[in-house]
Design an enzyme around this catalytic site. Structure first.
Site, PDB file in Angstrom:
ATOM      1  CG  ASP A 276      -2.199   0.747   0.977  1.00 32.14           C
ATOM      2  OD1 ASP A 276      -3.226   0.444   1.604  1.00 32.14           O
ATOM      3  OD2 ASP A 276      -2.159   1.676   0.131  1.00 32.14           O
TER       4      ASP A 276
HETATM    5  C1  GLC Z   1      -4.547   4.173  -0.141  1.00 36.58           C
HETATM    6  C2  GLC Z   1      -5.340   2.934   0.205  1.00 36.58           C
HETATM    7  C3  GLC Z   1      -5.342   1.894  -0.884  1.00 36.58           C
HETATM    8  C4  GLC Z   1      -5.192   2.583  -2.233  1.00 36.58           C
HETATM    9  C5  GLC Z   1      -3.811   3.194  -2.268  1.00 36.58           C
HETATM   10  C6  GLC Z   1      -3.578   3.987  -3.569  1.00 36.58           C
HETATM   11  O1  GLC Z   1      -3.975   4.731   1.023  1.00 36.58           O
HETATM   12  O2  GLC Z   1      -5.070   2.284   1.446  1.00 36.58           O
HETATM   13  O3  GLC Z   1      -6.565   1.173  -0.769  1.00 36.58           O
HETATM   14  O4  GLC Z   1      -5.364   1.651  -3.276  1.00 36.58           O
HETATM   15  O5  GLC Z   1      -3.558   4.051  -1.162  1.00 36.58           O
HETATM   16  O6  GLC Z   1      -4.435   5.083  -3.617  1.00 36.58           O
END
Ligand code: GLC
Length: 749
Positions: A276
């Site tokens: 993430d």
């Molecule tokens: C965010 C989320 C994730 C998302 C990623 C990219 O913080 O936790 O679900 O896909 O970052 O935006």
């Protein structure tokens, strides 16, 4: 053991990847494992001599190539950056473009929790097929979706992104979404990689507080949290995103047990894992890694193939880690193979760019809007309908009051986690009712109250329209009186209440479930006029509806219904279609009951014989699987193909459902079982089958389910393995999880 080659194309893909890998330097290999946010609007935000964020990314493109880019939506910009990437690295390897396509791209679908409430895998698959087609058309190759985190605590804002509390429903929803996104061939211009997330246990955050630790027993992990990921993997998901939080004291992004022993060795995942945002870098923030180099090495060795980075990548230290032996070249190659395989399967080497003219056409395809309307209609859940106030008889009405600021808010109608939407084309609840009511009915609107606000900004406030306007010179008392007078003067009042969309989703946990602002006061004042009231709930979590549940005759949960929301809701209100959705979670009476689930174990003082809270009922306000319709369904007793089977055998369950009402409607027929004794205590009931069936008024439908090892086995903390006990089961089939389990069968050794 090498997996049997499914098709010549797999062999061709493998050969292509190996030949590329053989030519790559260590630096070029490491370059493929980094995914950069590209935040173009930050170009002029360079400070103290360092490059701006986009300039940092462009430098990486020309240094050794980049594995992937994210947060791009415009086809021309994507083509520009793709060309820069390809021309910037020696072997011309294109970038994977990923994005949060959660519930639609330009055509906004109901939020994922709403789609789950349809209990209709076909409509869910169609919805994500539309989303994938629009995304691929603009040059996005990969959706960070479906979010498959089981959520048993609705204080956690991200409950909205998933399929609720149940692993069986969650698994069916996850598989349908993966099929919708990926189709049968990833090289098709209509398909994208599905990226189920966040592996794993993110929804169990302590106190429902987003990002906080999850402490989950092995039995809960294997029986509750892993199954939806297993279903997504079995449906062919080509990517998995690992989670932010500590799982039992080990951050998911650096958790080898989780990302290799479980995900690959047990669940059989063969694709690539992305972290993430900043989660590899943040292994340092967790006080897990000693520094960024340690963070990068430990993440890669754990099985986290790609780092999603905004700034200061930990994977910038991978080359050094290989040189000093902290990362083996075999480990590096394994991860690079997984990323290159995705690029070859997508056909990116042959077709790295998109046709911008075609993109514009795909984004406005009217067929997509129809899918969104249908999805919104099938997602709505009719919670209450005293006196059959609904559906409204248009020919008997001369005036309808539409009340509440959420009724007239395009942005809130769409819900969170969308970025490429078109507010102008969004059909609000007010728009929809006006259009459907036609000339003969006078539809008037009054907000009644001002919007409610978070006590601190949302992480999405950088994007426009994310917070509601606080209306200037809004006379609260006068506006409330105006709404009350309008209700009093109308034949019926349709009141929209819930949460504003910036109050739910990521970084939007809550300590209570009360209706924000003065909404309850507004509801009470409108009900007091004596005009019949229909409450439409716009939400992504259960909210405290104890007063409305006793005092408002009709309550319809419309969630955040998306681009066509108003049309769909109006069709339901006026009876063009019947609501048929069911709750994908247990609806608490109050936040103090949380967590409250339907599949708890029986205990020595069964809940139905011994109350738990002395200050509140121990039952939920609405049960898991609850939902009414404009029909009225009765069930035959289930018949079994056998009263007894041996371990490993299957039996079929058949039941007939009859619509004794006067209107056609769908019923979601649900099968629940309870194991009476065995190696471990088992839940009082578990969902192990469902089918949504349309039944004409006066007609019947027969539904069959199969029960076998897949449904009757579970992971036991006694044997620390999967078991199927020889035992007796109680079974029931009905319209929600309160159905009596009045049929038995035995399983013999
Ligand atoms: C965010 C989320 C994730 C998302 C990623 C990219 O913080 O936790 O679900 O896909 O970052 O935006």
């Amino acid at each position: 053991m090498t997996q049997q080659i499914q098709s010549a194309s797999d062999e061709a893909v493998r050969e292509r990847v190996e030949s590329l890998l053989a030519e790559m330097t260590v630096a070029e290999k490491a370059g493929q494992l980094t995914q950069y946010f590209y935040m173009g609007f930050m170009r002029d935000q360079a400070k103290d001599g360092a490059p701006s964020q986009p300039e940092m990314v462009e430098a990486a493109m020309t240094r050794s190539g980049v594995g992937s880019l994210l947060f791009l939506m415009d086809p021309a910009e994507i083509n520009r950056l793709q060309r820069m990437t390809i021309e910037g690295n020696r072997l011309g390897i294109p970038a994977l473009v990923g994005f949060d396509v959660i519930h639609g791209f330009r055509t906004v679908l109901p939020v994922p929790l709403a789609m789950a409430a349809s209990w209709d895998p076909a409509v869910i698959e169609q919805g994500q097929a539309v989303a994938g087609r629009e995304a691929r058309a603009v040059g996005i190759h990969w959706a960070f979706s479906p979010m498959v985190d089981i959520a048993r605590d609705p204080r956690w804002g991200r409950i909205i992104e998933g399929a609720g509390e149940d692993p069986y429903l969650g698994g069916k929803v996850a598989a349908a979404q993966v099929r919708g996104f990926q189709g049968s061939d990833l090289s098709s211009p209509d398909n994208v990689i599905a990226g189920p997330k966040h592996f794993a246990g993110y929804g169990a955050a302590l106190g429902g507080r987003d990002y906080d630790e999850s402490n989950i027993s092995d039995a809960e992990l294997w029986n509750i949290y892993f199954p939806p990921f297993k279903a997504a993997i079995d449906a062919g998901a080509a990517n998995i995103m690992s989670a932010y939080m500590d799982l039992n004291g080990v951050p998911a992004a650096g958790n080898r047990w989780l990302l290799t022993e479980v995900l690959r060795d047990s669940l059989g995942f063969e694709g690539f894992v992305v972290s993430d945002a900043q989660a590899v870098h943040d292994l340092f923030t967790h006080h897990f890694a000693a520094d960024l180099a340690d963070a990068g090495a430990r993440a890669l060795n754990a099985g986290n193939d790609m780092e999603m980075t905004f700034v200061d990548p930990a994977f910038d230290h991978l080359v050094a880690a290989v040189e000093d032996g902290r990362v083996s070249i075999e480990t590096l190659d394994t991860s690079v193979r997984r990323v290159l395989t995705a690029k070859v399967r997508l056909g990116l080497f042959e077709n790295p760019y998109v046709d911008e003219a075609r993109a514009a056409e795909v984004l406005v395809d009217p067929a997509h809007r129809q899918v969104a309307k249908t999805a919104a209609q099938r997602s709505a859940v009719l919670l209450r309908n005293e006196g059959e106030l609904l559906p409204l008889a248009a020919d008997e009405l001369s005036s309808v009051a539409v009340i509440g600021p959420l009724a007239d808010s395009p942005r809130d109608t769409l819900g969170p986690w969308i970025f490429d939407y078109d507010l102008a084309e969004t059909v609000t609840i007010l728009d929809g009712i006006k259009a459907r009511a036609g000339e003969g009915i006078d539809v008037q609107y009054a907000p009644g109250i001002r919007p409610a606000f978070r006590t601190f900004p949302s992480m999405f406030d950088a994007w426009p329209n994310n917070t509601p306007e606080d209306p200037a010179d809004f006379d609260d008392d006068a506006e409330l009186a105006k709404a009350v007078e309008l209700a009093r003067a109308s034949d019926v009042a349709v009141l929209v209440a819930g949460e504003w969309q910036n109050m739910i989703g990521e970084g939007a946990s809550r300590s209570s479930l009360e209706l924000p602002g003065r909404q309850l006061e507004l509801i009470q004042a409108v009900v007091a006029t004596g005009t019949p009231v229909v409450l439409l709930v716009m939400n992504g979590r259960p909210l405290d509806l104890r007063w409305p549940a006793e005092n408002v005759p009709a309550i319809l949960d419309i969630w955040y219904p998306g681009s066509q929301g108003g049309k769909a809701v109006a069709a339901l209100l006026f009876g063009d279609d019947s609501p048929g959705g069911k709750l994908p979670f247990t609806w608490p009476r109050t936040g103090g009951q949380v967590p409250i689930i339907y599949n708890y174990t029986r205990s020595h003082k069964p809940n139905d014989q011994w109350r738990r809270d002395w200050d509140e009922e121990s039952t939920p306000l609405y049960a898991f699987g609850h939902g009414l319709s404009y029909g009225s369904f009765s069930y035959s007793a289930p018949t079994l193909s056998s009263e007894s089977i041996a371990v490993g055998e299957t039996l079929t369950v058949s039941v007939t459902v009859t619509n004794e009402g006067s209107r056609a409607a769908d019923e979601v027929v649900q099968l629940y079982i309870h194991q009476r004794y065995g190696t471990s205590s088992r839940p009082v009931r578990e969902l192990k089958g469902f089918q949504r069936v349309p039944v004409e008024a006066g007609a019947s439908a027969t539904v069959e389910f199969t029960l076998g090892p897949d449904e009757l086995s579970y992971w036991s903390a006694v044997t620390r393995d999967w078991v199927q006990d020889a035992t007796t089961f109680d079974l029931g089939v009905g319209g929600d999880s309160t159905v009596a389990l009045s049929t038995q069968f035995t399983v013999t050794a």
